[in-house]
Write a protein that holds these residues in place. Sequence first.
Motif, PDB file in Angstrom:
ATOM      1  N   ASN A   1      -0.275  12.603  -4.883  1.00  0.00           N
ATOM      2  CA  ASN A   1      -0.115  12.548  -6.344  1.00  0.00           C
ATOM      3  C   ASN A   1       0.707  11.330  -6.788  1.00  0.00           C
ATOM      4  OD1 ASN A   1      -1.577  14.979  -6.824  1.00  0.00           O
ATOM      5  ND2 ASN A   1       0.245  16.160  -6.239  1.00  0.00           N
ATOM      6  N   CYS A   2       0.488  10.219  -6.117  1.00  0.00           N
ATOM      7  CA  CYS A   2       1.181   8.980  -6.504  1.00  0.00           C
ATOM      8  C   CYS A   2       0.587   8.440  -7.802  1.00  0.00           C
ATOM      9  CB  CYS A   2       1.044   7.934  -5.401  1.00  0.00           C
ATOM     10  SG  CYS A   2       1.855   8.393  -3.854  1.00  0.00           S
ATOM     11  N   ASN A   3       1.383   7.706  -8.545  1.00  0.00           N
ATOM     12  CA  ASN A   3       0.939   7.103  -9.794  1.00  0.00           C
ATOM     13  C   ASN A   3       0.939   5.583  -9.676  1.00  0.00           C
ATOM     14  OD1 ASN A   3       0.712   9.595 -11.219  1.00  0.00           O
ATOM     15  ND2 ASN A   3       2.947   9.608 -11.477  1.00  0.00           N
ATOM     16  N   MET A   4       0.023   4.931 -10.382  1.00  0.00           N
ATOM     17  CA  MET A   4      -0.024   3.484 -10.416  1.00  0.00           C
ATOM     18  C   MET A   4       1.154   2.977 -11.250  1.00  0.00           C
ATOM     19  SD  MET A   4      -1.826   0.820  -9.394  1.00  0.00           S
ATOM     20  CE  MET A   4      -3.514   1.346  -9.115  1.00  0.00           C
ATOM     21  N   VAL A   5       1.936   2.078 -10.671  1.00  0.00           N
ATOM     22  CA  VAL A   5       3.112   1.548 -11.374  1.00  0.00           C
ATOM     23  C   VAL A   5       2.938   0.063 -11.703  1.00  0.00           C
ATOM     24  CG1 VAL A   5       4.684   3.216 -10.326  1.00  0.00           C
ATOM     25  CG2 VAL A   5       4.287   1.004  -9.196  1.00  0.00           C
ATOM     26  N   ILE A   6       1.772  -0.488 -11.373  1.00  0.00           N
ATOM     27  CA  ILE A   6       1.521  -1.907 -11.606  1.00  0.00           C
ATOM     28  C   ILE A   6       0.475  -2.084 -12.695  1.00  0.00           C
ATOM     29  CG2 ILE A   6       0.603  -4.044 -10.593  1.00  0.00           C
ATOM     30  CD1 ILE A   6       1.700  -3.171  -7.926  1.00  0.00           C
ATOM     31  N   SER A   7       0.714  -3.000 -13.589  1.00  0.00           N
ATOM     32  CA  SER A   7      -0.271  -3.418 -14.577  1.00  0.00           C
ATOM     33  C   SER A   7      -0.334  -4.935 -14.557  1.00  0.00           C
ATOM     34  CB  SER A   7       0.090  -2.909 -15.976  1.00  0.00           C
ATOM     35  OG  SER A   7       1.365  -3.387 -16.372  1.00  0.00           O
ATOM     36  N   ILE A   8      -1.481  -5.467 -14.959  1.00  0.00           N
ATOM     37  CA  ILE A   8      -1.703  -6.909 -14.843  1.00  0.00           C
ATOM     38  C   ILE A   8      -2.278  -7.475 -16.133  1.00  0.00           C
ATOM     39  CG2 ILE A   8      -3.278  -8.593 -13.755  1.00  0.00           C
ATOM     40  CD1 ILE A   8      -2.691  -7.305 -11.101  1.00  0.00           C
ATOM     41  N   ASP A   9      -1.765  -8.623 -16.521  1.00  0.00           N
ATOM     42  CA  ASP A   9      -2.308  -9.391 -17.638  1.00  0.00           C
ATOM     43  C   ASP A   9      -2.903 -10.661 -17.040  1.00  0.00           C
ATOM     44  OD1 ASP A   9      -2.916 -10.879 -19.845  1.00  0.00           O
ATOM     45  OD2 ASP A   9      -0.915 -10.828 -20.745  1.00  0.00           O
ATOM     46  N   GLU A  68       6.493  -1.046 -13.180  1.00  0.00           N
ATOM     47  CA  GLU A  68       7.314  -0.051 -13.863  1.00  0.00           C
ATOM     48  C   GLU A  68       8.091   0.780 -12.851  1.00  0.00           C
ATOM     49  OE1 GLU A  68       4.768   2.337 -16.202  1.00  0.00           O
ATOM     50  OE2 GLU A  68       3.871   0.647 -17.308  1.00  0.00           O
ATOM     51  N   LYS A  69       9.294   1.161 -13.216  1.00  0.00           N
ATOM     52  CA  LYS A  69      10.096   2.041 -12.379  1.00  0.00           C
ATOM     53  C   LYS A  69       9.770   3.486 -12.746  1.00  0.00           C
ATOM     54  CE  LYS A  69      14.858   3.011 -10.983  1.00  0.00           C
ATOM     55  NZ  LYS A  69      16.297   2.655 -11.187  1.00  0.00           N
ATOM     56  N   PRO A  70       9.264   4.282 -11.777  1.00  0.00           N
ATOM     57  CA  PRO A  70       8.886   5.671 -12.089  1.00  0.00           C
ATOM     58  C   PRO A  70      10.046   6.452 -12.691  1.00  0.00           C
ATOM     59  CG  PRO A  70       8.115   5.049  -9.911  1.00  0.00           C
ATOM     60  CD  PRO A  70       9.012   3.938 -10.372  1.00  0.00           C
ATOM     61  N   GLY A  71       9.764   7.137 -13.795  1.00  0.00           N
ATOM     62  CA  GLY A  71      10.776   7.973 -14.441  1.00  0.00           C
ATOM     63  C   GLY A  71      11.696   7.240 -15.385  1.00  0.00           C
ATOM     64  N   ALA A  72      11.719   5.935 -15.328  1.00  0.00           N
ATOM     65  CA  ALA A  72      12.607   5.151 -16.206  1.00  0.00           C
ATOM     66  C   ALA A  72      11.815   4.708 -17.426  1.00  0.00           C
ATOM     67  CB  ALA A  72      13.187   3.958 -15.459  1.00  0.00           C
ATOM     68  N   THR A  73      11.552   5.640 -18.333  1.00  0.00           N
ATOM     69  CA  THR A  73      10.703   5.349 -19.492  1.00  0.00           C
ATOM     70  C   THR A  73      11.340   4.361 -20.461  1.00  0.00           C
ATOM     71  OG1 THR A  73      11.632   7.310 -20.594  1.00  0.00           O
ATOM     72  CG2 THR A  73       9.562   7.597 -19.359  1.00  0.00           C
TER      73      THR A  73
END
Length: 241
Positions: A27-35, A44-49
């Motif tokens: 149940n891992c989440n993607m923490v990377i986004s790309i422009d 993104e740091k998980p949980g650090a909204t």
Amino acid sequence: MAPNMASESVKVVVRCRPLNEREKAMNCNMVISIDSSHCQCFIEKPGATEEPPKQFTFDGTYYISHSTEQIYNEIAYPLVEGVTEGYNGTIFAYGQTGSGKSFTMQGVLDPPSQRGIIPRAFEHIFETIQCAENTKFLVRASYLEIYKEEIRDLLGKETKQKMELKEHPERGVYVRDLSMHTVHSVGECERIMDQGWRNRSVGYTLMNKDSSRSHSIFTIHLEICSTDALLREYQEEIKKL
């Protein structure tokens, strides 16, 4: 990726892979986004909204939706084109096990858009040779592995034999007695690449059950000679006689 041309430069490119089956099961989440338009990568740091993502800028960024074909056309094509013009070029894939190095460099047959950078370079070089006029080419290939600080020739008669690293004032750093194999077609290049791949050291890891556990270098040596120059040299020899 570094072409040794007049405008010599090193380009750093990032490719993001999708979650693998093990990560999905956890149940891992993607923490990377790309422009891609601005060649930027955000983590993104998980949980650090409330904490902004860390931002990194490269010479090229490619996400899950991008194909190896696109990466080759935009990044590798100019470098290989420089090689066919007589310059040196290197494509270096770096990343932890399971990050997608082999997928990018060697690729898969289906879909065709995900064929690797190495086989695409084979096609590029031999298409250039077929279209060239008044020019002769000699294409040779070598394939070595660095495993536990030891160098092995993956195409040699004794693949387990330890090779020596030497330095020459003109040739630079080289591997002594590394075998060189003349190739005349894309098929021959792919055959010896597959042969060397089967000789690599592999071992199970949590991220990849067939991890190579080593570094490998596949080198294409391209010698170019103008037939006009050969003709002039031959005519000069005739005059001497």
